[in-house]
Design a protein around this motif. Structure first.
Motif, PDB file in Angstrom:
ATOM      1  N   GLU A  14     -17.480  10.174  -0.225  1.00 19.57           N
ATOM      2  CA  GLU A  14     -17.211   9.211  -0.669  1.00 19.57           C
ATOM      3  C   GLU A  14     -15.682   8.216  -0.168  1.00 19.57           C
ATOM      4  OE1 GLU A  14     -15.167  13.193  -0.888  1.00 19.57           O
ATOM      5  OE2 GLU A  14     -17.207  12.676  -0.804  1.00 19.57           O
TER       6      GLU A  14
ATOM      7  N   GLU B   8     -12.962   7.199   1.931  1.00 20.78           N
ATOM      8  CA  GLU B   8     -12.425   6.161   3.355  1.00 20.78           C
ATOM      9  C   GLU B   8     -12.230   6.505   4.854  1.00 20.78           C
ATOM     10  OE1 GLU B   8      -9.620   3.035   3.375  1.00 20.78           O
ATOM     11  OE2 GLU B   8     -10.519   1.912   2.084  1.00 20.78           O
TER      12      GLU B   8
ATOM     13  N   ARG C  61     -17.999   0.084   1.385  1.00 24.13           N
ATOM     14  CA  ARG C  61     -17.482   0.206   0.533  1.00 24.13           C
ATOM     15  C   ARG C  61     -19.739  -0.103  -0.119  1.00 24.13           C
ATOM     16  NH1 ARG C  61     -13.048  -0.332  -1.799  1.00 24.13           N
ATOM     17  NH2 ARG C  61     -13.473  -2.624  -2.472  1.00 24.13           N
TER      18      ARG C  61
END
Length: 634
Positions: free
Chosen positions: A524, A526, A611
């Motif tokens: 989840e 970055e 994403r």
């Protein structure tokens, strides 16, 4: 003794008579001979495995293989990933792991597999696992394993090897692998039979995590991993010697095969063995409580060891905030106090250490990073806590002396120290004065970021803008020299375990593997990394790679040119790394001075791409600045 023997002999003659005594002596000698012969036969039978075979069956029809035993132990220890570059020697391990739900992650270089396992170990608190094939597959991992050793990462390396009877006989990719890894690993073992696999892997995993964590290595000869029916085919002699020698050779090979598989599939315990973690004694903690309570200007230097299990990093953060002592954070402890903590001091460390009356080295080592201890004030009280005795006292015979030296876990020590000092806090004016110096220094650095370079973009400006746009859950991976050195002073990890760098070994090329492991551990989050090599970049799980492209080994050239008058081997080309990214299936973007006003938009677009599941590489053309901070500069 002679007299006694003589008397005994005379008594026997008197008792039995001359002939009877001779018979008794002969019978005794024969009995001894038979006893020794029988004992010798038992010993030989034991060494040949015949006794074990009497009580443990060799299941010649079983389709099972040794890779299944490896996978069962790994699953029982909570291993979720095995990183690899596939090879025939280790295929059974990979196939068995996949069947049990352990994800197999293949890389393009064995070193990358180990770097990825290293990152998993650091971020997950478990053992990272890599599996590579024999010979060159293993030699390719040496740098990565040494990096894990010096970074104190618990890592299990599984390696293939030539068959047990062919080792040392010139088999394919057969070298003395054990001698190669013994200096690098806490534990090395070569499996000699299938029944030994489970206990060997369990032992290795426990040792990797005990004491000072580090890498361990297990060698699996190929005949310990494949099923009986396949291995038996390789043991057959097509043209055995005639006569008694042929029969002996055939029997020996058959017996060796039975020993490999005897008792192989009996039920065995695969659960984790106890892990030993050294702890400070109550007396040591109490002495430190007294020292800290009297200090007016204490400082904590937090190292990577403070992030190790079993103490949760959130608990360590709470303990540090309770103590109220200003902290310098290094290695994996960066981000421990969040982005803007009043206790986190980032600049002017040498000045602070000169002024401090107490220094707590919590997992920090007095090596080159602390000028071998010379930066410490000899009048300061020094508390040193480290799991490793050698690291605990490194250079204490020359440049510094600990007031209290504790061989123990730094994280749990901080919790106990905080509990003992509950209600006591550091004088507020001390961290405030250090923070004021921090602000002044960072304002000066920010002015340098606003300067125009002769060509391309100012790297400091790029880093500041990346930091401002970085998501709160971002993990930063640092791989390189000049550009990454600057990032260490500018980038602010938002929380604990959100910074990864090579560690004390300073290895270049960790970026791809570290980013891969980090993204798998925190899907989840970055993940962005500052890269030296983009070899593994876009082919992996989605990350943002930022290349500071100045076409030079600037960190070397800065010293080499003025001292030796030559730029030889330092000059590079402005390589199109972004095209490499496109070729691997990611998205590459070239960023030059003409894109300066669009930089924020480009970064946001890269975040959007990741994403959506696509890796991105930003090839940023950067110029030279006069920024310098100790040995790290741009």
């Amino acid at each position: 003794m002679v007299i006694k023997a003589s008397r005994q002999g005379n008594f026997s003659k008197f008792l039995y008579g001359e002939n009877e005594w001779n018979h008794f002596a002969i019978a005794t000698a024969l009995g001894c001979f038979v006893g020794f012969a029988f004992g010798g036969l038992v010993f030989v039978a034991y060494k040949l495995g015949l006794l074990y075979q009497l009580f443990h069956k060799t299941e010649t029809q079983s389709p099972r293989h040794g890779g299944e035993s490896v996978a069962e132990v790994l699953r029982a220890h909570g291993v979720k990933f095995v990183f690899t570059l596939v090879g025939g020697h280790i295929s059974p391990i990979l196939v068995a792991c996949e069947k049990l739900g352990i994800r197999i992650v293949d890389t393009r270089h064995e070193a990358t597999a180990v770097f990825a396992a290293d990152a998993v170990a650091r971020l997950s608190g478990t053992v990272g696992v890599a599996a590579v094939t024999a010979g060159p597959g293993l030699t390719n991992t040496v740098t990565a394993v040494k990096n894990a050793q010096m970074a104190e990462s618990p890592l299990l390396l599984l390696g293939g090897a030539a068959a047990t009877l062919l080792q040392g006989r010139g088999a394919l990719q057969d070298i003395d692998q054990m001698s190669l890894f013994k200096p690098l690993c806490k534990f090395c073992a070569s499996v000699r039979s299938v029944k030994d696999i489970a206990i060997t892997v369990r032992k290795a995993l426990a040792i990797a995590q005990s004491g000072t964590p580090g890498p361990v290595f297990i060698e699996f000869p190929i005949d310990t991993l494949y099923p009986f029916h396949l291995v038996s085919k390789e043991f057959g002699v097509k043209n055995p010697p005639k006569g008694i020698m042929g029969k002996v050779v055939t029997w020996y090979l058959h017996n060796h095969l039975k020993n490999l598989f005897a008792g192989a599939w009996e039920t065995r315990d695969v659960s984790p063995l106890p892990v030993h973690i050294p702890q400070a004694t109550d007396n040591q903690v109490q002495k430190c409580i007294e020292l800290v309570s009297r200090a007016k200007k204490p400082v904590i230097l937090l190292g990577s060891q403070a992030t190790l299990p079993p103490t949760p990093t959130d608990d360590i953060r709470a303990a540090l905030e309770s103590l109220g002592i200003p902290c310098f954070l290094g290695g994996m402890s960066r981000g421990m106090l969040g982005r803007n903590s009043p206790l986190h001091i980032r600049q002017n460390r040498s000045d602070a250490l000169k002024e401090a009356d107490l220094v707590l080295l919590a997992g920090t080592v007095c090596d080159f990073r602390l000028s071998y201890g010379r930066v410490l004030n000899r009048r300061s009280r020094i508390i040193a806590v480290n799991r490793d005795k050698t690291q605990l006292l490194k250079n204490s015979d020359m440049f510094w002396k600990p007031t209290v030296a504790i061989q123990g876990d730094a994280g749990s020590f901080l919790l106990r120290l905080s509990k003992g000092l509950k209600g006591h806090t550091c004088p507020e004016d001390w961290p405030q004065s250090l923070k004021a110096g921090d602000v002044t220094k960072e304002k000066a650095n920010r002015r340098k970021a606003d300067e125009k370079t002769d060509r391309h973009l100012n790297p400091l400006s790029v880093l500041h803008r990346v930091d401002e746009l970085m998501a709160d859950d971002s993990i930063i991976v640092a791989d390189g020299g000049d550009f990454v050195g600057s990032a260490a002073y500018i980038m602010r990890p938002r929380g604990p375990l959100r910074w990864l760098d090579p560690g004390a070994f300073g290895t270049l090329g960790v970026g791809g593997g570290f980013a891969l492991g980090a993204k798998l551990c925190r899907p989840e989050s970055e993940v962005r990394f500052f890269v030296f090599s983009c070899f593994e970049t876009p082919s992996m799980t989605p990350v943002i790679a930022l290349v500071g492209n100045d076409a030079c080994w600037s960190q070397i050239a800065r010293e080499q040119v003025p001292i030796l008058g030559s730029n030889v081997a330092c000059g590079l080309a402005f390589t199109d790394y972004h095209i490499v990214a496109d070729g691997y299936g990611g998205k590459g973007t070239l960023i030059g001075r003409e894109d300066e006003d669009k930089l924020d938009g480009i970064i946001k677009e890269a975040q959007k791409e990741t994403r959506q599941g696509r890796a991105t590489l930003l090839n940023v053309l950067i110029g030279k600045t006069n920024f310098r901070e100790g040995s790290i500069s741009v």
